[in-house]
Enzyme design. Structure first.
Site, mmCIF file in Angstrom:
data_model
loop_
_atom_site.group_PDB
_atom_site.id
_atom_site.type_symbol
_atom_site.label_atom_id
_atom_site.label_comp_id
_atom_site.label_asym_id
_atom_site.label_seq_id
_atom_site.Cartn_x
_atom_site.Cartn_y
_atom_site.Cartn_z
ATOM 1 N N ASN A 10 0.027 0.740 3.690
ATOM 2 C CA ASN A 10 0.588 -0.268 4.599
ATOM 3 C C ASN A 10 1.949 0.228 5.075
ATOM 4 O O ASN A 10 2.919 0.203 4.325
ATOM 5 C CB ASN A 10 0.724 -1.607 3.841
ATOM 6 N N TRP A 11 1.978 0.685 6.328
ATOM 7 C CA TRP A 11 3.216 1.285 6.845
ATOM 8 C C TRP A 11 4.263 0.236 7.208
ATOM 9 O O TRP A 11 5.399 0.569 7.513
ATOM 10 C CB TRP A 11 2.908 2.127 8.075
ATOM 11 N N LYS A 12 3.858 -1.023 7.264
ATOM 12 C CA LYS A 12 4.770 -2.113 7.673
ATOM 13 C C LYS A 12 5.449 -1.753 9.008
ATOM 14 O O LYS A 12 4.796 -1.158 9.866
ATOM 15 C CB LYS A 12 5.770 -2.404 6.547
ATOM 16 N N HIS A 96 -0.287 -11.202 3.726
ATOM 17 C CA HIS A 96 0.702 -10.432 2.957
ATOM 18 C C HIS A 96 1.871 -11.349 2.587
ATOM 19 O O HIS A 96 2.252 -12.218 3.383
ATOM 20 C CB HIS A 96 1.188 -9.245 3.787
ATOM 21 N N GLU A 98 4.926 -10.906 2.637
ATOM 22 C CA GLU A 98 6.043 -10.892 3.593
ATOM 23 C C GLU A 98 5.763 -11.868 4.736
ATOM 24 O O GLU A 98 6.678 -12.530 5.239
ATOM 25 C CB GLU A 98 6.274 -9.461 4.102
ATOM 26 N N GLU A 166 -0.570 -8.492 -5.216
ATOM 27 C CA GLU A 166 0.755 -7.900 -5.037
ATOM 28 C C GLU A 166 1.819 -8.882 -5.534
ATOM 29 O O GLU A 166 2.241 -9.778 -4.784
ATOM 30 C CB GLU A 166 1.004 -7.606 -3.550
ATOM 31 N N GLY A 172 8.483 -3.187 -3.097
ATOM 32 C CA GLY A 172 9.671 -2.512 -2.574
ATOM 33 C C GLY A 172 10.845 -2.466 -3.529
ATOM 34 O O GLY A 172 11.961 -2.144 -3.125
ATOM 35 N N SER A 210 5.093 -1.229 -5.578
ATOM 36 C CA SER A 210 5.739 -0.026 -6.126
ATOM 37 C C SER A 210 4.757 0.941 -6.783
ATOM 38 O O SER A 210 5.048 1.519 -7.824
ATOM 39 C CB SER A 210 6.858 -0.414 -7.095
ATOM 40 N N GLY A 231 2.874 0.643 -0.181
ATOM 41 C CA GLY A 231 3.847 0.457 0.895
ATOM 42 C C GLY A 231 4.694 1.708 1.069
ATOM 43 O O GLY A 231 4.263 2.698 1.665
ATOM 44 N N GLY A 232 5.887 1.694 0.498
ATOM 45 C CA GLY A 232 6.859 2.773 0.689
ATOM 46 C C GLY A 232 6.304 4.174 0.478
ATOM 47 O O GLY A 232 6.570 5.083 1.282
HETATM 48 P P1 13P Z 1 5.682 -1.062 -1.934
HETATM 49 O O1 13P Z 1 4.621 -0.058 -2.352
HETATM 50 O O2 13P Z 1 6.737 -0.475 -1.055
HETATM 51 O O3 13P Z 1 6.219 -1.796 -3.111
HETATM 52 O O4 13P Z 1 4.942 -2.161 -1.006
HETATM 53 C C1 13P Z 1 3.795 -2.775 -1.464
HETATM 54 C C2 13P Z 1 3.223 -3.572 -0.374
HETATM 55 O O5 13P Z 1 3.775 -4.587 0.026
HETATM 56 C C3 13P Z 1 1.977 -3.093 0.249
HETATM 57 O O6 13P Z 1 1.410 -4.061 1.071
#
Ligand code: 13P
Length: 251
Positions: A10-12, A96, A98, A166, A172, A210, A231-232
Site C-alpha cells: 500500500n503506497w498510500k 483502511h 486512516e 492492522e 507507521g 510495520s 506500507g512504508g
Molecule cells: P506500515 O507498514 O507503514 O506500518 O503501514 C501499514 C499499513 O497501513 C498498510 O496498509
C-alpha cells in the site's frame, strides 16, 4: 502446510511517476524469486495507468486504495470501482484505518463499497483493527469483530474478500504487534468468518502494521496469517523484495 501467501504493498500518498516506475521494474525483474507468492501493489490513483502498462500480470497485480460506493454520478473527486477495473485493477483496499479516522468512514459505507467492488469484479481487502486506546482497554477483539461483521455485505461472494488486520498502534510506528497478539486476533477473525460463511475457512487474512524484512518471516509463520499488507517498506524495492522472498520461503 500454508497455502500461497498474498503480499500487498500500500503506497498510500507516496512516490512520483519516475520513482513508481523504477520500483515496479525492480519487482518485475526479480519475479522468478517469488513466483509462489501472490503480489499486489496499490499506487495512488494518478499512477495506476502508468504502473499497469509496466506490469506483465504474471506475478504482480494492481489495486486501488479506495473507491466510491456508487458506480457513476455527480461525486466530484471520487473514483468508482468500475473505473479501477477499467484501468487494470483486480483489488481495492477498503476501510483502511486512516480513512476510518480521517474521512470518518463507517462500517456501513465500507459494506456498500465492498458490494459495489464485487459487482465490478474487484476483490476487496477489508481493513480492520483496534486503536491503541481500545487495546489498552481490553477491547481489541470486540472492536475488530464489530468492524468485520459491519463491513461484510450479507450476500457478497466470499471468493472476492480478503481481510487485513492492522492494529492502528502498529501502523507507521515501527511497533509491530506481538506474535501472540497477531495470532489471537487472526484466530478470532477466522472464527467469525467461518461463522458467516462456509467459505470463511479459506478467506485470506493479512497482517499489516510495520511489516519489515526483519520480522516478515516470523509473522508469515503464524497460523491464519495469509500474508501481509505492507506500507512504508513497500516503497523501497530492496525491503519489499526481501519481504516477498520471506513469503516465498514459507512452506
Ligand atoms: P506500515 O507498514 O507503514 O506500518 O503501514 C501499514 C499499513 O497501513 C498498510 O496498509
Amino acid at each position: 502446510m500454508k497455502s500461497r501467501l498474498f503480499v500487498a504493498g500500500n503506497w498510500k500518498m507516496n512516490l512520483d511517476k519516475n520513482q513508481a516506475l523504477q520500483l515496479v521494474r525492480e519487482i518485475e525483474k526479480n519475479k522468478e524469486a517469488f513466483e509462489n507468492v501472490d503480489v499486489a501493489i496499490f499506487p495512488p490513483f494518478t499512477l495506476l495507468s502508468a504502473v499497469n502498462d509496466l506490469l506483465t500480470g504474471e506475478v504482480c497485480h494492481l489495486g486501488g486504495q479506495n473507491c466510491h460506493d456508487e458506480l457513476v454520478g455527480a461525486h466530484t473527486g471520487e473514483i468508482s470501482a468500475s473505473m479501477l477495473r477499467d484501468v487494470g485493477c483486480d483489488y481495492v483496499i477498503l476501510g483502511h484505518s486512516e480513512r476510518r479516522a480521517n474521512q470518518l468512514e463507517t462500517n456501513e459505507q465500507v459494506k456498500k463499497k465492498v458490494a459495489i467492488a464485487a459487482e465490478s469484479n474487484l476483490t476487496s481487502i477489508i481493513c480492520v483493527g483496534e486503536t491503541l486506546d481500545e487495546r489498552n482497554l481490553g477491547q481489541a477483539l470486540s472492536v475488530v469483530e464489530k468492524q468485520l461483521i459491519g463491513s461484510i455485505p450479507v450476500d457478497v461472494d466470499y471468493n472476492k474478500l480478503i481481510v487485513a488486520y492492522e492494529p492502528v498502534g502498529a501502523i507507521g510506528t515501527g511497533k509491530t504487534a506481538t506474535i501472540n497478539d497477531i495470532a489471537e486476533i487472526h484466530a478470532h477473525i477466522r472464527i467469525i468468518l467461518s461463522g458467516l460463511s462456509l467459505k470463511g475457512d479459506n478467506i485470506c487474512i493479512l497482517y499489516g502494521g510495520s511489516v519489515k524484512p526483519v520480522n516478515a518471516a516470523d509473522i508469515f509463520q503464524i497460523t491464519d496469517v495469509g500474508g501481509a499488507l505492507v506500507g512504508g517498506a513497500s516503497l523501497l524495492s530492496r525491503d519489499f523484495i526481501s519481504i516477498l522472498h520471506a513469503g516465498a520461503a514459507i512452506k
